[in-house]
Design an enzyme around this catalytic site. Structure first.
Site, PDB file in Angstrom:
ATOM      1  N   ASP A 179       0.822  -1.211   0.000  1.00 26.75           N
ATOM      2  CA  ASP A 179       0.000   0.000   0.000  1.00 26.75           C
ATOM      3  C   ASP A 179       0.855   1.260   0.000  1.00 26.75           C
ATOM      4  O   ASP A 179       0.562   2.233  -0.712  1.00 26.75           O
ATOM      5  CB  ASP A 179      -0.911   0.015   1.236  1.00 26.75           C
ATOM      6  CG  ASP A 179      -2.133  -0.875   1.082  1.00 26.75           C
ATOM      7  OD1 ASP A 179      -2.533  -1.147  -0.067  1.00 26.75           O
ATOM      8  OD2 ASP A 179      -2.687  -1.303   2.106  1.00 26.75           O
ATOM      9  N   VAL A 180       1.896   1.267   0.814  1.00 27.31           N
ATOM     10  CA  VAL A 180       2.737   2.463   0.926  1.00 27.31           C
ATOM     11  C   VAL A 180       3.423   2.769  -0.401  1.00 27.31           C
ATOM     12  O   VAL A 180       3.442   3.930  -0.863  1.00 27.31           O
ATOM     13  CB  VAL A 180       3.774   2.275   2.047  1.00 27.31           C
ATOM     14  CG1 VAL A 180       4.767   3.429   2.058  1.00 27.31           C
ATOM     15  CG2 VAL A 180       3.078   2.168   3.407  1.00 27.31           C
TER      16      VAL A 180
END
Length: 416
Positions: A179-180
């Site tokens: 996600d990051v």
């Protein structure tokens, strides 16, 4: 009319005047919105009435907003609760899109259109709009049906296959790394689209898939599977000077690097030390520091390629020398010698290090939810880490303000 990036108010924040409709939830999309807020954009987060972003319930650790998980990706935003299944609220959402410069969403493909937010129709109606769509596996058949969850993507992409001890099970990263990294790719795409809009007047669609982002982040490990670049030759009998390298499927190796030795955790008298020796000259200096200069003269260890080939023989010799002292003492000695090393710190100790080296990592945030601390933006412009100082919002905290704005006729002045 959408406000131009070149027609900004006196505030010199890079994205001052830009309005962002954040329709996303969980982590990748909200992180993009938080970074845009850090850079000066007005970010309006649309949430489901009653429950809001699902991460508000992801606790412990708890927070006034619901959870510290939510806090980590939602500072600097306004929250408006809109039920997209309600015709009146759906109309307000469409009006928000019409007044926005950027839309961020991570609906399953087709879900936004079913809720009255037809992406293609809205882009056609508002050609200056930049729309960022984040999916798990893309929007094509076979991928569109799959929900994207960070943990599962770590397994599906191969990241988990190469993470963990060589004789242990596959291991997830200690944070939602997929996600990051996807958020950073999405941010780059949005900023590029905004720059193009300044030249052409046209916004457009930015698409980012979790699977594509984490595969790009596998860099050298993934390239080893694809194989090396080789010269083209029209001579079928041409023979390379060296045997051509073949594709290799990487395996788990703990903290060790597949192509550099020593570039891994090494045990000391009281715990592990991360040591990064990138050149033969550095290895010679490291061996001398350990009191074992003969290691650099040993034919097995004289070059990096030889050290990689004889890793299993070298590492125990290095750790035997390092056993004379603790990780902190060795860290300082290596740093003093111009070499690169660190003991394994906790996250809190990592923040102390950032403070000690002058990065000023903590910012105070304030809002209706209260007062707290957040990490400063890692992006520095003109020496300043621009970081939103408004606390993550309570659910629907800005309902009255945003609904009143959206109910008024749009003007050239844009958002108040």
């Amino acid at each position: 009319m959408l406000r131009s990036m070149l027609d900004q108010p006196a505030d010199d924040a890079p994205l001052a005047g830009i309005v962002v409709a954040d329709l996303s939830r969980v982590l990748a999309g909200p992180l993009v919105g938080a970074t845009l807020a850090d850079l000066g954009a007005r970010v309006i987060k649309v949430e489901q009435p009653g429950s809001g972003d699902g991460t508000r319930a992801w606790s412990p650790p708890a927070s006034a907003t619901g959870s510290t998980y939510f806090d980590s990706a939602n500072r600097g935003k306004e929250s408006v609760a809109l039920d997209l299944a309600d015709p009146g609220d759906a109309a307000l959402a469409r009006e928000l899109v019409a007044r926005a410069d950027v839309v961020i969403e991570n609906f399953r493909p087709g879900a936004a259109a079913r809720l009255g937010l037809d992406r293609d129709a809205l882009l056609a109606e508002h050609p200056r709009l930049v729309w960022c769509s984040i999916t798990g596996y893309g929007a094509q058949p076979g991928g569109a049906e799959r929900a994207g969850y960070d943990f599962v993507l770590q397994a599906a992409s191969g990241l988990m296959h190469i993470t963990g001890d060589a004789d242990g099970p596959p291991t997830k990263a200690g944070v939602a790394l997929v996600d990051v990294l996807t958020a950073k790719d999405a941010l780059a795409g949005i900023l590029a689209a905004l720059l193009r809009r300044e030249r052409t007047g046209r916004g457009g669609l930015v698409e980012v898939a979790l699977l594509s982002s984490i595969q790009a982040a596998l860099v050298n490990q993934l390239q080893s599977v694809l194989g090396p670049i080789a010269p083209e030759s029209s001579d079928a009998e041409a023979t390379p000077a060296e045997p051509r390298a073949r594709p290799v499927e990487p395996r788990r190796a703990g903290s060790a690097h597949p192509s550099i030795v020593p570039y891994q955790l090494l045990e000391t008298a009281d715990g592990p030390l991360a040591v990064a020796i990138g050149t033969d000259a550095q290895f010679r200096a490291f061996a001398a520091l350990l009191g074992a200069p003969g290691l650099a003269d040993d034919a097995r260890f004289a070059t990096n390629a030889r050290r990689v080939a004889h890793r299993e023989a070298l590492v125990p010799l290095l750790e035997a020398a390092l056993a004379a002292d603790g990780a902190l003492e060795w860290e300082q000695r290596l740093l003093d010698a111009g070499l690169v090393a660190s003991r394994v710190r906790t996250i809190g100790e990592g923040l102390e290090l950032a403070t000690a080296v002058g990065l000023d990592p903590i910012r105070e945030v304030r809002g209706a939810a209260g007062v707290g601390r957040q990490l400063a933006s890692p992006i520095r412009i003109d020496g300043v880490a621009r970081t939103a100082t408004t606390a993550p919002p309570l659910l629907g905290e800005h309902d009255a303000t945003v609904r009143a704005w959206l109910s008024r006729p749009a003007t050239d002045e844009g958002a108040p």
